[in-house]
Write a protein that holds these residues in place. Sequence first.
Motif, PDB file in Angstrom:
ATOM      1  N   ALA A 124       4.903  -1.972 -55.200  1.00 40.97           N
ATOM      2  CA  ALA A 124       5.700  -1.484 -54.066  1.00 40.97           C
ATOM      3  C   ALA A 124       6.476  -0.252 -54.529  1.00 40.97           C
ATOM      4  CB  ALA A 124       6.663  -2.573 -53.605  1.00 40.97           C
ATOM      5  N   PHE A 125       6.331   0.842 -53.797  1.00 42.20           N
ATOM      6  CA  PHE A 125       6.957   2.094 -54.249  1.00 42.20           C
ATOM      7  C   PHE A 125       7.344   2.952 -53.053  1.00 42.20           C
ATOM      8  CE2 PHE A 125       2.640   3.258 -53.373  1.00 42.20           C
ATOM      9  CZ  PHE A 125       2.756   4.526 -52.818  1.00 42.20           C
ATOM     10  N   LEU A 126       8.202   3.918 -53.338  1.00 40.81           N
ATOM     11  CA  LEU A 126       8.499   4.997 -52.396  1.00 40.81           C
ATOM     12  C   LEU A 126       8.348   6.299 -53.184  1.00 40.81           C
ATOM     13  CD1 LEU A 126       9.688   6.110 -49.709  1.00 40.81           C
ATOM     14  CD2 LEU A 126      11.957   5.803 -50.730  1.00 40.81           C
ATOM     15  N   ALA A 127       7.512   7.209 -52.702  1.00 38.45           N
ATOM     16  CA  ALA A 127       7.357   8.522 -53.336  1.00 38.45           C
ATOM     17  C   ALA A 127       7.850   9.568 -52.349  1.00 38.45           C
ATOM     18  CB  ALA A 127       5.889   8.781 -53.694  1.00 38.45           C
ATOM     19  N   GLU A 128       8.814  10.372 -52.764  1.00 35.85           N
ATOM     20  CA  GLU A 128       9.379  11.396 -51.870  1.00 35.85           C
ATOM     21  C   GLU A 128       9.212  12.768 -52.506  1.00 35.85           C
ATOM     22  OE1 GLU A 128      12.983   9.574 -49.452  1.00 35.85           O
ATOM     23  OE2 GLU A 128      13.290   9.424 -51.618  1.00 35.85           O
ATOM     24  N   LEU A 129       8.625  13.673 -51.752  1.00 32.33           N
ATOM     25  CA  LEU A 129       8.434  15.034 -52.239  1.00 32.33           C
ATOM     26  C   LEU A 129       9.302  15.972 -51.405  1.00 32.33           C
ATOM     27  CD1 LEU A 129       6.248  16.530 -54.251  1.00 32.33           C
ATOM     28  CD2 LEU A 129       5.609  17.576 -52.094  1.00 32.33           C
ATOM     29  N   THR A 130      10.229  16.645 -52.075  1.00 34.89           N
ATOM     30  CA  THR A 130      11.108  17.591 -51.383  1.00 34.89           C
ATOM     31  C   THR A 130      10.718  19.005 -51.761  1.00 34.89           C
ATOM     32  OG1 THR A 130      12.910  15.994 -51.389  1.00 34.89           O
ATOM     33  CG2 THR A 130      13.527  18.303 -51.072  1.00 34.89           C
ATOM     34  N   VAL A 131      10.526  19.842 -50.760  1.00 32.46           N
ATOM     35  CA  VAL A 131      10.143  21.242 -50.976  1.00 32.46           C
ATOM     36  C   VAL A 131      11.220  22.118 -50.359  1.00 32.46           C
ATOM     37  CG1 VAL A 131       8.397  23.000 -50.475  1.00 32.46           C
ATOM     38  CG2 VAL A 131       7.696  20.639 -50.906  1.00 32.46           C
ATOM     39  N   SER A 132      11.741  23.081 -51.124  1.00 34.38           N
ATOM     40  CA  SER A 132      12.772  23.996 -50.620  1.00 34.38           C
ATOM     41  C   SER A 132      12.411  25.410 -51.028  1.00 34.38           C
ATOM     42  CB  SER A 132      14.142  23.689 -51.231  1.00 34.38           C
ATOM     43  OG  SER A 132      14.473  22.348 -51.055  1.00 34.38           O
ATOM     44  N   VAL A 133      12.569  26.327 -50.075  1.00 33.22           N
ATOM     45  CA  VAL A 133      12.295  27.730 -50.366  1.00 33.22           C
ATOM     46  C   VAL A 133      13.618  28.490 -50.357  1.00 33.22           C
ATOM     47  CG1 VAL A 133      10.948  29.762 -49.732  1.00 33.22           C
ATOM     48  CG2 VAL A 133      10.129  27.487 -49.108  1.00 33.22           C
ATOM     49  N   THR A 136      13.557  30.981 -55.016  1.00 30.34           N
ATOM     50  CA  THR A 136      12.479  30.311 -55.746  1.00 30.34           C
ATOM     51  C   THR A 136      11.842  29.269 -54.829  1.00 30.34           C
ATOM     52  OG1 THR A 136      14.049  28.653 -56.479  1.00 30.34           O
ATOM     53  CG2 THR A 136      13.683  30.510 -57.975  1.00 30.34           C
ATOM     54  N   LEU A 137      10.717  28.720 -55.279  1.00 30.59           N
ATOM     55  CA  LEU A 137      10.136  27.553 -54.606  1.00 30.59           C
ATOM     56  C   LEU A 137      10.463  26.342 -55.473  1.00 30.59           C
ATOM     57  CD1 LEU A 137       8.303  25.982 -52.674  1.00 30.59           C
ATOM     58  CD2 LEU A 137       6.332  26.815 -53.958  1.00 30.59           C
ATOM     59  N   ALA A 138      11.192  25.386 -54.916  1.00 27.61           N
ATOM     60  CA  ALA A 138      11.599  24.200 -55.684  1.00 27.61           C
ATOM     61  C   ALA A 138      10.929  22.962 -55.101  1.00 27.61           C
ATOM     62  CB  ALA A 138      13.117  24.049 -55.642  1.00 27.61           C
ATOM     63  N   ILE A 139      10.339  22.167 -55.978  1.00 23.10           N
ATOM     64  CA  ILE A 139       9.641  20.948 -55.552  1.00 23.10           C
ATOM     65  C   ILE A 139      10.130  19.796 -56.421  1.00 23.10           C
ATOM     66  CG2 ILE A 139       7.386  19.841 -55.265  1.00 23.10           C
ATOM     67  CD1 ILE A 139       6.138  22.593 -55.096  1.00 23.10           C
ATOM     68  N   THR A 140      10.569  18.727 -55.771  1.00 24.18           N
ATOM     69  CA  THR A 140      11.006  17.540 -56.518  1.00 24.18           C
ATOM     70  C   THR A 140      10.192  16.337 -56.051  1.00 24.18           C
ATOM     71  OG1 THR A 140      13.255  18.385 -56.673  1.00 24.18           O
ATOM     72  CG2 THR A 140      12.983  16.047 -57.065  1.00 24.18           C
ATOM     73  N   LEU A 141       9.644  15.619 -57.019  1.00 24.57           N
ATOM     74  CA  LEU A 141       8.961  14.361 -56.713  1.00 24.57           C
ATOM     75  C   LEU A 141       9.834  13.229 -57.247  1.00 24.57           C
ATOM     76  CD1 LEU A 141       6.558  12.623 -55.819  1.00 24.57           C
ATOM     77  CD2 LEU A 141       5.530  13.029 -58.063  1.00 24.57           C
ATOM     78  N   ALA A 142      10.309  12.382 -56.323  1.00 21.34           N
ATOM     79  CA  ALA A 142      11.146  11.239 -56.714  1.00 21.34           C
ATOM     80  C   ALA A 142      10.373   9.961 -56.402  1.00 21.34           C
ATOM     81  CB  ALA A 142      12.467  11.258 -55.944  1.00 21.34           C
ATOM     82  N   VAL A 143      10.203   9.130 -57.412  1.00 19.80           N
ATOM     83  CA  VAL A 143       9.467   7.873 -57.230  1.00 19.80           C
ATOM     84  C   VAL A 143      10.427   6.711 -57.471  1.00 19.80           C
ATOM     85  CG1 VAL A 143       7.569   6.433 -58.062  1.00 19.80           C
ATOM     86  CG2 VAL A 143       7.289   8.916 -57.960  1.00 19.80           C
ATOM     87  N   THR A 144      10.479   5.788 -56.513  1.00 20.99           N
ATOM     88  CA  THR A 144      11.354   4.615 -56.616  1.00 20.99           C
ATOM     89  C   THR A 144      10.506   3.349 -56.660  1.00 20.99           C
ATOM     90  OG1 THR A 144      13.062   5.753 -55.355  1.00 20.99           O
ATOM     91  CG2 THR A 144      13.259   3.363 -55.479  1.00 20.99           C
ATOM     92  N   ASN A 145      10.888   2.451 -57.514  1.00 19.73           N
ATOM     93  CA  ASN A 145      10.259   1.129 -57.561  1.00 19.73           C
ATOM     94  C   ASN A 145      10.975   0.248 -56.537  1.00 19.73           C
ATOM     95  OD1 ASN A 145       9.443  -1.465 -58.119  1.00 19.73           O
ATOM     96  ND2 ASN A 145       9.538  -1.250 -60.352  1.00 19.73           N
ATOM     97  N   THR A 146      10.300  -0.040 -55.419  1.00 23.37           N
ATOM     98  CA  THR A 146      10.915  -0.848 -54.353  1.00 23.37           C
ATOM     99  C   THR A 146      10.497  -2.318 -54.446  1.00 23.37           C
ATOM    100  OG1 THR A 146       9.114  -0.201 -52.866  1.00 23.37           O
ATOM    101  CG2 THR A 146      11.140   1.093 -52.736  1.00 23.37           C
ATOM    102  N   GLY A 147       9.786  -2.663 -55.520  1.00 22.74           N
ATOM    103  CA  GLY A 147       9.346  -4.044 -55.688  1.00 22.74           C
ATOM    104  C   GLY A 147      10.269  -4.826 -56.612  1.00 22.74           C
TER     105      GLY A 147
END
Length: 291
Positions: A124-133, A136-147
């Motif tokens: 069980a997981f949640l993966a969130e990808l945030t993109v901001s311009v 620069t171009l900034a990209i964050t991948l945040a993964v949470t263990n929801t299990g």
Amino acid sequence: MNDSSTARPTAITDAGGRPGLELRGPGGCVRMTLLGAHVQSWIHPEHGEVLFMSADASYAERAASRGGIPLVFPWFGAHAERKDAPAHGFARIQPFEVAAQGDGPSVTLRLSDTEDTRALWPHAFLAELTVSVAETLAITLAVTNTGDAAFDFEEALHSYFVVGDVHRATVHGLEGVPHVESASAPQESPPDPSEPIGFCAETDRIYQGVPDRIELRARELDRRIELGTRGARSAIVWNPWIAKAAAMSQLQGDEWQQFVCVESANCRENRVSLEPGATHSMELTLRVSSQ
Ligand SMILES: O=P(O)(O)OC[C@H]1O[C@H](O)[C@H](O)[C@@H](O)[C@@H]1O
């Protein structure tokens, strides 16, 4: 920033009619699709297109189109045990949903486990990808263990960069960093590890314990791309060269000469272990300038 250069994300469709978003900021225009939270294009105001996308890319309903910045999760490369499992994980062929949208050019897309993902990877997981311009171009991948049990995963932002001519491209910042070469036809004499990386044969190297700043220089385009990372301990440097390119899907004729992949990752011995309730973030900031 002003109103003409900065706006809330707008809804678009990609070349296959698949839904996506366009973000405009001072650093240019970014287009992404919800399938795989895939950044497909970044047009910089001075330098033009920064990301390579194959003219032969497939935009079929569930296709991982070749180019841009595919998201690799939760395993890198082939699945360790299952031959039927998709290469580079399932995230790039799953539809993400919009989780949050800023007033400016910023968006967060999210994917959580479903029956399909649990059939391939029982967590069980949640993966969130945030993109901001911004500039620069900034990209964050945040993964949470929801299990309720710990799990390990691998991840990569598999960036394909336009370099004009791969023979005139170099990667700086990985000198002296340990790596494993997995190309099937690498250059005959091993490269000098104390020199910046150049390209004269198939290159498929995983570097481990990497610094937070790597630079790709494309002399053909008079361009430097600075990759700043946080929370990424691996980097993959890849170009398929002639023979592998000829055998690959979604890659036209001589297109292999036009790009280099520098991937920001956590893989193999640097895979991430997550306890229940814990979140891991990997951030990539891309800045483009002249040489
Ligand atoms: O064709 P794909 O599944 O998108 O993978 C493309 C490439 O990705 C990575 O860079 C790997 O290190 C390569 O071995 C692989 O060929």
